[in-house]
Design a protein around this motif. Structure first.
Motif, PDB file in Angstrom:
ATOM      1  N   VAL A  76      -8.227  -4.270   2.791  1.00 11.40           N
ATOM      2  CA  VAL A  76      -7.160  -3.349   3.227  1.00 11.40           C
ATOM      3  C   VAL A  76      -8.066  -2.014   3.711  1.00 11.40           C
ATOM      4  CG1 VAL A  76      -5.277  -2.420   2.278  1.00 11.40           C
ATOM      5  CG2 VAL A  76      -6.056  -4.912   2.113  1.00 11.40           C
ATOM      6  N   GLU A  77      -7.160  -1.607   4.771  1.00 14.12           N
ATOM      7  CA  GLU A  77      -8.492  -0.320   5.172  1.00 14.12           C
ATOM      8  C   GLU A  77      -7.820   0.695   4.361  1.00 14.12           C
ATOM      9  OE1 GLU A  77     -10.578   0.308   7.674  1.00 14.12           O
ATOM     10  OE2 GLU A  77     -10.595  -1.919   7.562  1.00 14.12           O
ATOM     11  N   ALA A  91      -4.618   0.143  -4.580  1.00 15.09           N
ATOM     12  CA  ALA A  91      -5.302  -0.478  -5.907  1.00 15.09           C
ATOM     13  C   ALA A  91      -4.693  -0.628  -7.408  1.00 15.09           C
ATOM     14  CB  ALA A  91      -6.628   0.815  -6.631  1.00 15.09           C
ATOM     15  N   ALA A  92      -3.579  -0.662  -7.171  1.00 10.61           N
ATOM     16  CA  ALA A  92      -2.984  -0.863  -8.422  1.00 10.61           C
ATOM     17  C   ALA A  92      -2.744  -2.257  -8.078  1.00 10.61           C
ATOM     18  CB  ALA A  92      -1.819  -0.278  -9.331  1.00 10.61           C
ATOM     19  N   PHE A  93      -2.155  -2.811  -6.467  1.00  8.34           N
ATOM     20  CA  PHE A  93      -1.481  -3.693  -5.739  1.00  8.34           C
ATOM     21  C   PHE A  93      -2.249  -4.332  -6.266  1.00  8.34           C
ATOM     22  CE2 PHE A  93      -0.470  -6.550  -2.672  1.00  8.34           C
ATOM     23  CZ  PHE A  93       0.906  -7.049  -3.026  1.00  8.34           C
ATOM     24  N   LEU A 105      -1.617  -8.290   1.516  1.00  7.59           N
ATOM     25  CA  LEU A 105      -1.448  -6.553   2.292  1.00  7.59           C
ATOM     26  C   LEU A 105      -2.230  -6.369   3.348  1.00  7.59           C
ATOM     27  CD1 LEU A 105      -2.404  -4.189  -0.720  1.00  7.59           C
ATOM     28  CD2 LEU A 105      -0.725  -4.268   0.675  1.00  7.59           C
ATOM     29  N   GLU A 106      -3.864  -7.198   3.399  1.00  2.00           N
ATOM     30  CA  GLU A 106      -4.416  -6.932   4.715  1.00  2.00           C
ATOM     31  C   GLU A 106      -3.100  -7.888   6.053  1.00  2.00           C
ATOM     32  OE1 GLU A 106      -8.894  -8.460   6.922  1.00  2.00           O
ATOM     33  OE2 GLU A 106      -7.707  -9.525   4.470  1.00  2.00           O
ATOM     34  N   ILE A 112       2.855  -1.765   1.600  1.00  2.11           N
ATOM     35  CA  ILE A 112       2.695  -2.449   0.256  1.00  2.11           C
ATOM     36  C   ILE A 112       4.359  -3.385   0.059  1.00  2.11           C
ATOM     37  CG2 ILE A 112       2.929  -1.667  -2.252  1.00  2.11           C
ATOM     38  CD1 ILE A 112       1.056   0.726  -1.883  1.00  2.11           C
ATOM     39  N   ASP A 113       5.575  -2.817   0.805  1.00  2.00           N
ATOM     40  CA  ASP A 113       6.443  -2.699   0.618  1.00  2.00           C
ATOM     41  C   ASP A 113       6.634  -4.270   1.022  1.00  2.00           C
ATOM     42  OD1 ASP A 113       7.482  -0.707  -0.670  1.00  2.00           O
ATOM     43  OD2 ASP A 113       8.119   0.409   1.426  1.00  2.00           O
ATOM     44  N   GLN A 114       6.224  -4.506   2.288  1.00  2.00           N
ATOM     45  CA  GLN A 114       6.062  -6.290   3.289  1.00  2.00           C
ATOM     46  C   GLN A 114       5.335  -6.640   2.152  1.00  2.00           C
ATOM     47  OE1 GLN A 114       4.826  -5.578   6.868  1.00  2.00           O
ATOM     48  NE2 GLN A 114       6.837  -5.260   7.912  1.00  2.00           N
ATOM     49  N   ALA A 115       4.226  -6.591   2.002  1.00  2.00           N
ATOM     50  CA  ALA A 115       3.492  -7.373   0.759  1.00  2.00           C
ATOM     51  C   ALA A 115       4.814  -7.802  -0.477  1.00  2.00           C
ATOM     52  CB  ALA A 115       2.065  -7.137   0.273  1.00  2.00           C
TER      53      ALA A 115
END
Length: 182
Positions: A76-77, A91-93, A105-106, A112-115
């Motif tokens: 994740v960038e 970080a929490a995710f 996520l990557e 984050i919403d899509q993940a």
């Protein structure tokens, strides 16, 4: 090797999610001055660590900082000027969902919403996408015994993925996590 429940996620006291924050005043004057900071804490704690690092800068009155490195974000960038709130959210995710969360996520470019939405469509863990297709086909269709050996589940799996109906995340050999793309 099918799991029909939501994946269990790793939660460790020390997540290994860290950012290296550098003092830009020092950097621009030829000094390397910065600190590794645990990213899995609240924004105020991270800001306090950044402020403490800036206070010890070899350049008096240093105020600007940037993220020059990161660890534990598994692809994740994070960008040089990513905000602290974004760092904390990522970080929490990842801390909650482990390597699978980082790979999802990557897949979504760090969105984050899509993940999070993808985990609502988690179909399970399989040895392969073909195993997933075989399972849902056999659970939902009465296949005559004379035809069962002629079904090409690998081709069906390929078509399902090419049509965008599912996406997969592979964490290792025969460790494929399937998500519906609804």
């Amino acid at each position: 090797m099918t799991e029909h429940t939501q994946p269990t996620f790793k939660q460790a006291a020390s997540t290994g999610l860290r950012i290296y924050v550098a003092c830009l005043a020092a950097y621009n004057n030829g000094y390397l001055h910065g600190r590794w900071i645990d990213a899995n804490q609240d924004p105020e704690a991270i800001q306090a660590e950044i402020s403490a690092m800036l206070q010890t800068s070899p350049i008096p009155g240093a105020e600007e900082w940037a993220i020059h490195d990161h660890e534990g974000f598994d692809g994740v960038e994070l960008h040089e000027y990513s905000g602290i709130d974004r760092v904390v959210a990522l970080a929490a995710f990842i801390a909650e969902r482990g390597e699978l969360g980082a790979k999802v996520l990557e897949h979504f470019g760090g969105d984050i919403d899509q993940a999070e939405a993808a985990f609502d469509e988690y179909a399970g863990r399989y040895r392969s996408l073909a195993d997933f297709v075989q399972e849902i086909t056999e659970e939902t269709t009465d296949i005559p015994p004379t035809l069962i050996h002629y079904i090409d589940y690998a081709a069906m799996a390929r078509d399902l993925e090419l049509n965008g109906d599912v996406f997969t995340v592979e964490l290792g050999f025969e460790d494929v996590h399937v998500f519906w793309s609804r």
